[in-house]
Design a protein around this motif. Structure first.
Motif, PDB file in Angstrom:
ATOM      1  N   ILE A 142       0.852  -1.187   0.000  1.00 54.70           N
ATOM      2  CA  ILE A 142       0.000   0.000   0.000  1.00 54.70           C
ATOM      3  C   ILE A 142       0.891   1.242   0.000  1.00 54.70           C
ATOM      4  O   ILE A 142       2.004   1.227   0.522  1.00 54.70           O
ATOM      5  CB  ILE A 142      -0.963   0.044   1.201  1.00 54.70           C
ATOM      6  N   ARG A 143       0.374   2.304  -0.567  1.00 54.76           N
ATOM      7  CA  ARG A 143       1.113   3.555  -0.707  1.00 54.76           C
ATOM      8  C   ARG A 143       0.632   4.544   0.350  1.00 54.76           C
ATOM      9  O   ARG A 143      -0.577   4.706   0.562  1.00 54.76           O
ATOM     10  CB  ARG A 143       0.871   4.135  -2.107  1.00 54.76           C
ATOM     11  N   ILE A 144       1.563   5.201   1.028  1.00 53.32           N
ATOM     12  CA  ILE A 144       1.238   6.216   2.027  1.00 53.32           C
ATOM     13  C   ILE A 144       1.529   7.588   1.413  1.00 53.32           C
ATOM     14  O   ILE A 144       2.690   7.913   1.146  1.00 53.32           O
ATOM     15  CB  ILE A 144       2.055   6.025   3.314  1.00 53.32           C
ATOM     16  N   THR A 145       0.487   8.356   1.177  1.00 56.85           N
ATOM     17  CA  THR A 145       0.650   9.664   0.528  1.00 56.85           C
ATOM     18  C   THR A 145       0.543  10.828   1.502  1.00 56.85           C
ATOM     19  O   THR A 145       1.063  11.910   1.235  1.00 56.85           O
ATOM     20  CB  THR A 145      -0.398   9.838  -0.576  1.00 56.85           C
ATOM     21  N   GLU A 146      -0.126  10.616   2.629  1.00 56.92           N
ATOM     22  CA  GLU A 146      -0.316  11.696   3.588  1.00 56.92           C
ATOM     23  C   GLU A 146       0.174  11.256   4.962  1.00 56.92           C
ATOM     24  O   GLU A 146      -0.169  10.176   5.436  1.00 56.92           O
ATOM     25  CB  GLU A 146      -1.792  12.107   3.673  1.00 56.92           C
ATOM     26  N   ARG A 147       0.989  12.098   5.579  1.00 53.85           N
ATOM     27  CA  ARG A 147       1.489  11.825   6.921  1.00 53.85           C
ATOM     28  C   ARG A 147       1.346  13.079   7.760  1.00 53.85           C
ATOM     29  O   ARG A 147       1.527  14.193   7.271  1.00 53.85           O
ATOM     30  CB  ARG A 147       2.959  11.391   6.884  1.00 53.85           C
ATOM     31  N   SER A 148       1.015  12.893   9.007  1.00 52.36           N
ATOM     32  CA  SER A 148       0.858  14.017   9.921  1.00 52.36           C
ATOM     33  C   SER A 148       1.281  13.561  11.314  1.00 52.36           C
ATOM     34  O   SER A 148       1.817  12.471  11.489  1.00 52.36           O
ATOM     35  CB  SER A 148      -0.592  14.515   9.923  1.00 52.36           C
ATOM     36  N   THR A 149       1.024  14.394  12.299  1.00 47.51           N
ATOM     37  CA  THR A 149       1.300  14.037  13.687  1.00 47.51           C
ATOM     38  C   THR A 149      -0.023  13.851  14.408  1.00 47.51           C
ATOM     39  O   THR A 149      -0.725  14.823  14.684  1.00 47.51           O
ATOM     40  CB  THR A 149       2.129  15.130  14.379  1.00 47.51           C
ATOM     41  N   ASP A 150      -0.389  12.620  14.663  1.00 45.18           N
ATOM     42  CA  ASP A 150      -1.637  12.294  15.357  1.00 45.18           C
ATOM     43  C   ASP A 150      -1.351  11.111  16.282  1.00 45.18           C
ATOM     44  O   ASP A 150      -1.688   9.967  15.980  1.00 45.18           O
ATOM     45  CB  ASP A 150      -2.736  11.950  14.346  1.00 45.18           C
ATOM     46  N   LEU A 151      -0.724  11.388  17.403  1.00 46.87           N
ATOM     47  CA  LEU A 151      -0.316  10.326  18.319  1.00 46.87           C
ATOM     48  C   LEU A 151      -1.510   9.667  19.000  1.00 46.87           C
ATOM     49  O   LEU A 151      -1.397   8.532  19.474  1.00 46.87           O
ATOM     50  CB  LEU A 151       0.652  10.885  19.365  1.00 46.87           C
ATOM     51  N   GLN A 152      -2.642  10.353  19.058  1.00 44.28           N
ATOM     52  CA  GLN A 152      -3.839   9.722  19.617  1.00 44.28           C
ATOM     53  C   GLN A 152      -4.290   8.564  18.733  1.00 44.28           C
ATOM     54  O   GLN A 152      -4.691   7.509  19.236  1.00 44.28           O
ATOM     55  CB  GLN A 152      -4.973  10.736  19.762  1.00 44.28           C
ATOM     56  N   LYS A 153      -4.179   8.760  17.418  1.00 48.58           N
ATOM     57  CA  LYS A 153      -4.536   7.677  16.496  1.00 48.58           C
ATOM     58  C   LYS A 153      -3.586   6.493  16.675  1.00 48.58           C
ATOM     59  O   LYS A 153      -4.013   5.328  16.643  1.00 48.58           O
ATOM     60  CB  LYS A 153      -4.487   8.191  15.058  1.00 48.58           C
ATOM     61  N   VAL A 154      -2.304   6.768  16.874  1.00 44.83           N
ATOM     62  CA  VAL A 154      -1.341   5.699  17.114  1.00 44.83           C
ATOM     63  C   VAL A 154      -1.693   4.936  18.388  1.00 44.83           C
ATOM     64  O   VAL A 154      -1.639   3.704  18.436  1.00 44.83           O
ATOM     65  CB  VAL A 154       0.087   6.270  17.206  1.00 44.83           C
ATOM     66  N   THR A 155      -2.082   5.667  19.428  1.00 46.56           N
ATOM     67  CA  THR A 155      -2.460   5.037  20.693  1.00 46.56           C
ATOM     68  C   THR A 155      -3.687   4.158  20.533  1.00 46.56           C
ATOM     69  O   THR A 155      -3.744   3.048  21.084  1.00 46.56           O
ATOM     70  CB  THR A 155      -2.723   6.122  21.754  1.00 46.56           C
ATOM     71  N   LEU A 156      -4.675   4.625  19.780  1.00 45.96           N
ATOM     72  CA  LEU A 156      -5.897   3.840  19.575  1.00 45.96           C
ATOM     73  C   LEU A 156      -5.611   2.563  18.799  1.00 45.96           C
ATOM     74  O   LEU A 156      -6.162   1.500  19.115  1.00 45.96           O
ATOM     75  CB  LEU A 156      -6.931   4.693  18.838  1.00 45.96           C
TER      76      LEU A 156
END
Length: 257
Positions: free
Chosen positions: A76-90
């Motif tokens: 899969i291709r990752i085109t958008e990256r940001s900082t969302d550590l809450q999503k990582v925690t979930l």
């Protein structure tokens, strides 16, 4: 049930597990997780369902994943990256639920899709207020005077507003950081010229700090220490270019000042 039906059921099970692993990895990578954490999470999910020999290769722009029982490798291709550590925690919570057998693969898939469709970022006003206050506090931390706190607060807040505006309408990497730092430099010079500010360097340093890619730099170092050289170097290069864009924007203003 004949062997053909059994094989078909087994293949569907493998596809479901692989889809769940890829979705979890995608969400973590988009949220700013380290490469080794993404790979470890995907392999743990696969191992929970009996696929001990899973293989994953993660870079900042893509994920390659496969299990031995599967004929085709998935990517899969990752085109958008940001900082969302809450999503990582979930996502980590979901993976722990899978590992402890508290949720099924179907429930995990549903929860991951819910996490993907939900926006966890703070409201725009909150982000701007935090950037403005952080700019003033950074100025004090860098031994600036309290008389420059308000100029740094306003400069940092307006610079961050411009950063969000440009990022939304201009899809060119590093241009938003360059233009935002340029605006920050202009505002800082304006405050000093009008007598409302005194230390130009401290105002600029404090105001550009919300734009500095701190998480990206940290992840680059951690990936390098974990042995993920490709991801570590690519993230380091991205952080360097972002820092260069910020410095270049300020340098243009200082040159003419």
């Amino acid at each position: 049930m004949d062997s053909k039906s059994t094989e078909l059921t087994k293949r569907e099970e493998i596809n479901e597990v692989v889809e769940c692993c890829l979705l979890a990895g995608k969400l973590m990578l988009q949220g700013g997780a380290e490469t080794y954490r993404v790979e470890d999470t995907m392999m743990r999910i696969a191992a929970t369902y009996g696929f001990e020999n899973s293989h994953s290769y993660v870079t900042p722009t893509g994920i390659i994943f496969a299990v031995d029982q599967m004929e085709a490798t998935r990517i899969i291709r990752i085109t958008e990256r940001s900082t969302d550590l809450q999503k990582v925690t979930l996502v980590n919570s979901v993976s722990r639920g899978i590992a402890s057998r508290e949720i099924t693969i179907q429930e995990a898939h549903e929860q991951l899709h819910k996490i993907e469709s939900t926006t966890h970022a703070y409201p725009i006003f909150t982000q701007i207020a935090a950037a403005a206050i952080a700019s003033g506090c950074f100025l004090i931390m860098f031994k600036g005077g309290w008389h420059d706190f308000f100029p740094a607060l306003v400069t940092g807040g307006l610079g961050f507003i411009f950063f969000l505006y440009v990022s939304r309408f201009v899809n060119i990497k590093f241009l938003s950081e360059f233009l935002s730092s340029f605006v920050i430099g202009l505002l800082a010079v304006l405050f000093v010229k009008t007598g409302m500010g005194q230390e130009l360097d401290k105002i600029i340093i404090g105001s550009v700090m919300p734009l500095v890619p701190g998480l990206l730099i940290t992840n680059a170092v951690r990936d390098l220490m974990a042995g993920h050289l490709v991801s570590g170097l690519s993230k380091g290069a991205e952080a360097f270019l972002t820092a260069f864009a910020i410095g270049a924007g300020v340098a243009v203003v200082i040159t003419f000042y």
